[in-house]
Design a protein around this motif. Structure first.
Motif, mmCIF file in Angstrom:
data_model
loop_
_atom_site.group_PDB
_atom_site.id
_atom_site.type_symbol
_atom_site.label_atom_id
_atom_site.label_comp_id
_atom_site.label_asym_id
_atom_site.label_seq_id
_atom_site.Cartn_x
_atom_site.Cartn_y
_atom_site.Cartn_z
ATOM 1 N N ALA A 60 25.115 -0.416 17.285
ATOM 2 C CA ALA A 60 24.507 0.916 17.258
ATOM 3 C C ALA A 60 24.885 1.651 15.974
ATOM 4 N N TYR A 61 26.127 1.489 15.542
ATOM 5 C CA TYR A 61 26.572 2.103 14.289
ATOM 6 C C TYR A 61 25.792 1.542 13.111
ATOM 7 N N MET A 62 25.539 0.233 13.111
ATOM 8 C CA MET A 62 24.766 -0.372 12.041
ATOM 9 C C MET A 62 23.328 0.150 12.037
ATOM 10 N N LEU A 63 22.748 0.332 13.224
ATOM 11 C CA LEU A 63 21.383 0.868 13.299
ATOM 12 C C LEU A 63 21.315 2.277 12.725
ATOM 13 N N ILE A 64 22.293 3.112 13.056
ATOM 14 C CA ILE A 64 22.317 4.476 12.528
ATOM 15 C C ILE A 64 22.491 4.454 11.013
ATOM 16 N N ASN A 65 23.382 3.608 10.527
ATOM 17 C CA ASN A 65 23.602 3.512 9.083
ATOM 18 C C ASN A 65 22.336 3.038 8.368
ATOM 19 N N ASP A 66 21.689 2.005 8.916
ATOM 20 C CA ASP A 66 20.468 1.495 8.293
ATOM 21 C C ASP A 66 19.359 2.536 8.311
ATOM 22 N N THR A 67 19.294 3.341 9.381
ATOM 23 C CA THR A 67 18.284 4.399 9.444
ATOM 24 C C THR A 67 18.520 5.431 8.355
ATOM 25 N N LEU A 68 19.758 5.866 8.183
ATOM 26 C CA LEU A 68 20.073 6.822 7.113
ATOM 27 C C LEU A 68 19.752 6.229 5.745
ATOM 28 N N GLN A 69 20.077 4.946 5.573
ATOM 29 C CA GLN A 69 19.834 4.309 4.289
ATOM 30 C C GLN A 69 18.339 4.201 3.992
ATOM 31 N N ILE A 70 17.571 3.800 4.997
ATOM 32 C CA ILE A 70 16.133 3.635 4.797
ATOM 33 C C ILE A 70 15.463 4.983 4.569
ATOM 34 N N VAL A 71 15.802 5.989 5.361
ATOM 35 C CA VAL A 71 15.181 7.313 5.211
ATOM 36 C C VAL A 71 15.456 7.875 3.822
ATOM 37 N N SER A 72 16.720 7.829 3.387
ATOM 38 C CA SER A 72 17.061 8.371 2.067
ATOM 39 C C SER A 72 16.415 7.567 0.941
ATOM 40 N N SER A 73 16.414 6.239 1.057
ATOM 41 C CA SER A 73 15.837 5.421 -0.011
ATOM 42 C C SER A 73 14.317 5.541 -0.069
ATOM 43 N N VAL A 74 13.659 5.675 1.084
ATOM 44 C CA VAL A 74 12.200 5.856 1.082
ATOM 45 C C VAL A 74 11.835 7.215 0.478
ATOM 46 N N LEU A 75 12.604 8.252 0.794
ATOM 47 C CA LEU A 75 12.362 9.556 0.179
ATOM 48 C C LEU A 75 12.526 9.479 -1.337
ATOM 49 N N LEU A 76 13.589 8.825 -1.792
ATOM 50 C CA LEU A 76 13.794 8.661 -3.231
ATOM 51 C C LEU A 76 12.660 7.846 -3.854
ATOM 52 N N PHE A 77 12.210 6.809 -3.146
ATOM 53 C CA PHE A 77 11.098 5.981 -3.622
ATOM 54 C C PHE A 77 9.832 6.809 -3.798
ATOM 55 N N LEU A 78 9.514 7.651 -2.803
ATOM 56 C CA LEU A 78 8.313 8.485 -2.889
ATOM 57 C C LEU A 78 8.433 9.519 -4.004
ATOM 58 N N PHE A 79 9.623 10.074 -4.188
ATOM 59 C CA PHE A 79 9.822 11.042 -5.263
ATOM 60 C C PHE A 79 9.636 10.396 -6.632
ATOM 61 N N VAL A 80 10.147 9.175 -6.794
ATOM 62 C CA VAL A 80 10.012 8.474 -8.069
ATOM 63 C C VAL A 80 8.557 8.072 -8.307
ATOM 64 N N MET A 81 7.879 7.561 -7.262
ATOM 65 C CA MET A 81 6.481 7.185 -7.404
ATOM 66 C C MET A 81 5.610 8.391 -7.756
ATOM 67 N N GLY A 82 5.904 9.547 -7.157
ATOM 68 C CA GLY A 82 5.144 10.759 -7.447
ATOM 69 C C GLY A 82 5.651 11.524 -8.639
ATOM 70 N N LYS A 83 6.715 10.998 -9.296
ATOM 71 C CA LYS A 83 7.326 11.647 -10.460
ATOM 72 C C LYS A 83 7.697 13.098 -10.151
ATOM 73 N N VAL A 84 8.242 13.302 -8.961
ATOM 74 C CA VAL A 84 8.693 14.628 -8.552
ATOM 75 C C VAL A 84 10.061 14.896 -9.174
ATOM 76 N N LYS A 85 10.198 16.054 -9.817
ATOM 77 C CA LYS A 85 11.452 16.412 -10.476
ATOM 78 C C LYS A 85 12.064 17.636 -9.804
ATOM 79 N N PHE A 86 13.389 17.610 -9.626
ATOM 80 C CA PHE A 86 14.103 18.784 -9.148
ATOM 81 C C PHE A 86 15.535 18.722 -9.642
ATOM 82 N N ALA A 87 16.277 19.802 -9.442
ATOM 83 C CA ALA A 87 17.618 19.920 -10.003
ATOM 84 C C ALA A 87 18.564 18.887 -9.411
ATOM 85 N N ILE A 88 19.587 18.526 -10.205
ATOM 86 C CA ILE A 88 20.547 17.515 -9.783
ATOM 87 C C ILE A 88 21.284 17.937 -8.524
ATOM 88 N N VAL A 89 21.535 19.222 -8.367
ATOM 89 C CA VAL A 89 22.285 19.688 -7.210
ATOM 90 C C VAL A 89 21.553 19.376 -5.907
#
Length: 311
Positions: A60-89
């Motif tokens: 169950a811990y691995m599933l939660i970790n993988d979910t956090l990893q996938i959600v964050s990486s997919v968001l980053l992927f979409l931001f990079v594909m759309g060339k969305v820019k925002f502050a480092i903070v």
């Protein structure tokens, strides 16, 4: 001039088509993965007997970790594909979660291997930390290791004085936030250590378990099932470890017909997404206890959406 304009338009169209294809590949895979994870976490929450076993708690811990990893990486992927820019903070929390959970995955695999080793070879003298009511101590320790690495990674190296962390918009990826050579060297060293330590732990524990299974003269079906599980687990580990080699693969193909963006997407999909998609398959659908509950859950969902015939 007209030929140059047509060439530029064709190149832009091909690039747009490539982005659309990549998004159409990632998003359906992401939702299918998320559906499987939600079903399994619902089973764990609904049947408390699973939380009385260390193996299922780690799963169950691995599933939660993988979910956090996938959600964050997919968001980053979409931001990079759309060339969305925002502050480092605002970018740093996403990068921190993605990096910490990424390092967490092989540590969880190693922990699950050690748990099986302890359960088989020391069933009566199991250390207190491996009991279901104390396993959270090991989980916290694994989280500490995974979180301290990105803290060190983002704290070393020189910053660009022209970039203001609170206001300067940047594309949210590691190479933009901290392109320091020191950081690249640190990531390479960490990757080698992770590969060596985790690979040794998993190979040692599973070979010992497999040999013990053969020595106990289990029936042929059980032996084959154990061997298949070892092979699938090893394949998942190999994919996870290959993700650490993405700087090497991107460098080797710079002179090939593939663009850097296509190589980065290939590495991301094959070595980051697919290992996480395999987790429910390996540990969920192959587990006899969980498989029955998963089948009932999907059967209930299909009955709910089935249209009623008119009387």
């Amino acid at each position: 001039m007209q030929n140059l304009t047509e060439f530029s338009l064709n190149a832009t169209s091909l690039k747009t088509l490539s982005i659309i294809i990549k998004v159409c590949v990632v998003i359906p895979s992401f939702f299918f993965f998320l559906c499987c994870i939600v079903v399994m976490l619902h089973i764990f929450a609904s049947h408390r007997q699973f939380l009385d076993t260390s193996r299922y708690i780690l799963f169950a811990y691995m599933l939660i970790n993988d979910t956090l990893q996938i959600v964050s990486s997919v968001l980053l992927f979409l931001f990079v594909m759309g060339k969305v820019k925002f502050a480092i903070v605002y970018c740093m929390p996403l990068l921190f979660i993605s990096t910490a959970t990424f390092h967490n995955t092989p540590l969880i695999l190693a922990t699950m291997s050690l748990e099986r080793y302890v359960a088989i070879f020391y069933p009566l003298q199991r250390p207190a930390a491996w009991h279901s009511n104390r396993i959270w101590i090991i989980i916290l320790f694994v989280w500490f290791i995974s979180c301290i690495l990105p803290v060190i990674e983002y704290s070393i190296g020189e910053r660009d004085p022209t970039v203001d962390a609170l206001s300067t918009p940047v594309i949210c990826k590691n190479s933009e936030v901290n392109p320091s050579p020191i950081q690249t060297f640190f990531k390479a060293v960490v990757s080698v250590l992770f590969f060596a330590v985790v690979a040794v732990i998993i190979i040692f524990t599973y070979v010992r378990i497999l040999l013990e299974t053969r020595k106990m003269r289990q029936d042929r079906v059980s032996v084959n099932k154990a061997m298949h599980t070892v092979l699938l687990h090893g394949f998942q580990l190999l994919l996870c470890m290959l993700a650490f080699t993405h700087p090497i693969t991107e460098t080797l193909v710079l002179n090939s017909s593939w663009s850097a963006e296509d190589v980065a997407f290939f590495n991301y999909f094959c070595f980051m997404l697919i290992p996480r998609f395999l987790s429910p398959l390996i540990y969920g659908f192959r587990d006899q206890s969980l498989r029955g509950y998963i089948g009932k859950a999907f059967l209930c969902c299909s009955n709910k959406v089935k249209p009623r015939l008119p009387l």
